[in-house]
Design a protein around this motif. Structure first.
Motif, PDB file in Angstrom:
ATOM      1  N   ARG A  68       1.134  -1.573  -0.158  1.00 35.69           N
ATOM      2  CA  ARG A  68       0.300   0.125  -0.405  1.00 35.69           C
ATOM      3  C   ARG A  68       0.971   1.349  -0.077  1.00 35.69           C
ATOM      4  O   ARG A  68       0.546   2.339   0.326  1.00 35.69           O
ATOM      5  N   ASN A  69       1.828   1.109  -0.713  1.00 32.80           N
ATOM      6  CA  ASN A  69       2.860   2.230  -1.038  1.00 32.80           C
ATOM      7  C   ASN A  69       3.736   2.541   0.287  1.00 32.80           C
ATOM      8  O   ASN A  69       5.350   3.330   0.083  1.00 32.80           O
ATOM      9  N   ARG A  70       4.007   1.857   1.402  1.00 38.49           N
ATOM     10  CA  ARG A  70       4.554   1.960   2.199  1.00 38.49           C
ATOM     11  C   ARG A  70       6.297   2.167   1.910  1.00 38.49           C
ATOM     12  O   ARG A  70       6.865   2.916   2.293  1.00 38.49           O
ATOM     13  N   VAL A  71       6.142   1.271   0.454  1.00 38.12           N
ATOM     14  CA  VAL A  71       7.674   0.988   0.451  1.00 38.12           C
ATOM     15  C   VAL A  71       8.358   2.235  -0.296  1.00 38.12           C
ATOM     16  O   VAL A  71       9.628   2.356  -0.417  1.00 38.12           O
ATOM     17  N   ALA A  72       7.351   2.870  -0.486  1.00 39.20           N
ATOM     18  CA  ALA A  72       8.102   4.562  -0.769  1.00 39.20           C
ATOM     19  C   ALA A  72       9.066   5.341   0.613  1.00 39.20           C
ATOM     20  O   ALA A  72       9.510   6.256   0.182  1.00 39.20           O
ATOM     21  N   ASP A  73       8.858   4.318   1.611  1.00 41.46           N
ATOM     22  CA  ASP A  73       9.751   5.350   2.739  1.00 41.46           C
ATOM     23  C   ASP A  73      10.575   4.687   3.215  1.00 41.46           C
ATOM     24  O   ASP A  73      11.046   5.024   4.483  1.00 41.46           O
TER      25      ASP A  73
ATOM     26  N   ILE B 230      17.542   2.941  -5.103  1.00 34.67           N
ATOM     27  CA  ILE B 230      17.386   2.065  -5.913  1.00 34.67           C
ATOM     28  C   ILE B 230      16.828   2.846  -6.603  1.00 34.67           C
ATOM     29  O   ILE B 230      16.177   2.972  -8.122  1.00 34.67           O
ATOM     30  N   ALA B 231      15.349   3.510  -6.522  1.00 34.61           N
ATOM     31  CA  ALA B 231      14.639   4.077  -7.404  1.00 34.61           C
ATOM     32  C   ALA B 231      15.135   5.231  -8.408  1.00 34.61           C
ATOM     33  O   ALA B 231      14.674   5.148  -9.375  1.00 34.61           O
TER      34      ALA B 231
ATOM     35  N   ALA C 211       9.451   3.596  -6.077  1.00 36.37           N
ATOM     36  CA  ALA C 211       9.736   2.910  -4.973  1.00 36.37           C
ATOM     37  C   ALA C 211       8.788   1.443  -5.342  1.00 36.37           C
ATOM     38  O   ALA C 211       8.980   0.346  -4.862  1.00 36.37           O
ATOM     39  N   ALA C 212       7.555   2.240  -5.785  1.00 38.94           N
ATOM     40  CA  ALA C 212       6.673   1.149  -6.171  1.00 38.94           C
ATOM     41  C   ALA C 212       7.472   0.320  -7.380  1.00 38.94           C
ATOM     42  O   ALA C 212       6.916  -1.029  -7.459  1.00 38.94           O
TER      43      ALA C 212
END
Length: 267
Positions: A182-187, A194-195, A202-203
């Motif tokens: 749920r887009n927590r990867v963006a944090d 890497i993004a 990040a997604a």
């Protein structure tokens, strides 16, 4: 060969009928061939409407749904699977999962029902979802049909090493729901770095990491057309060995789907 594609389109929380139908149609137009729904999402009819709007024949698509936790007795599983087939407008459901091994789940009732549904041609393949390793092993042993897929939450913050290994060993797919948490990867700093290196998000990195793994198939849900297309574009992102090693080294287990009755919270 079925139209099962490693990057599928999830429809969880697409509760508005028009939003769901539009999202499914656009996903198919974008390139998705694997559509995932569930009895509990209350949108199987809307998924069918979206498929009808697309220019693809149903035979070109792979449609999966799941039995609700109240429908897992033998009679209920058989009856409601047939109802799902009607709502989806298919001759046979490509893949039917047991959504959760809780509530009315009983291996003595549920598993024979799945075998019966395969024998009758109501479903083509059997799936399990949210099973613990011991539950997965028991079900695999007791089913006559092969387990085609095991669907669980999986992303860089909940990597599911053991279940991914079992998928490789037993030659089934691990279908990853909530693949961007749920887009927590963006944090997450590592994923942000890497993004930035690849000039992406990040997604997209999270999806590319999952796609780099053997026998893993992520099914991101997206309502907006831009997100549908951005997720699909992640198929073109190739992470290098250092990127993958850095993500593999993230030592976190943060679920976005968690509740007291979940199988992993039972002693």
């Amino acid at each position: 060969m079925s139209a099962f594609d490693r990057l599928g389109y999830g429809t969880y929380k697409l509760e508005d009928p028009e939003e769901c139908a539009s999202g499914v149609a656009h996903a198919i137009e974008t390139g998705y061939r694997h559509i995932d729904t569930a009895q509990g999402y209350d949108n199987e009819t809307d998924v069918a409407r979206g498929i009808d709007r697309s220019e693809r024949n149903r035979e070109e698509l792979f449609v999966a749904t799941k039995l609700s936790t109240d429908n897992l007795s033998y009679d209920d599983a058989v009856a409601t699977a047939k109802e799902s087939r009607e709502r989806l407008g298919v001759d046979s459901i490509d893949l039917l999962y047991v959504h959760w091994p809780i509530n009315t789940y009983d291996p003595d009732e549920t598993l024979p029902a799945l075998d019966h549904l395969v024998d009758e041609g109501v479903i083509n393949r059997v799936g399990l979802s949210n099973f613990q390793p011991d539950q997965l092993a028991e079900a695999t042993d007791r089913l006559d049909a092969d387990v085609f897929a095991h669907q669980v939450e999986c992303h860089p913050l909940c990597q599911q090493d053991e279940l991914r290994e079992l998928a490789r060993e037993n030659d089934h797919w691990l279908v990853a729901y909530s693949p961007i948490a749920r887009n927590r990867v963006a944090d997450v700093d590592v994923l942000q770095e890497i993004a930035a290196k690849h000039e992406t998000t990040a997604a997209a990195v999270s999806l590319a990491w999952l796609l780099s793994k053997e026998r893993v198939a992520p099914i991101p849900k997206a309502a907006s057309h831009d997100h549908v297309e951005a997720n699909w574009a992640a198929r073109e992102l190739t992470l290098d060995a250092d990127d993958i090693d850095r993500i593999d080294a993230l030592d976190r287990e943060e679920r976005v789907v968690d509740f007291e009755e979940a199988p992993w919270n039972q002693s």
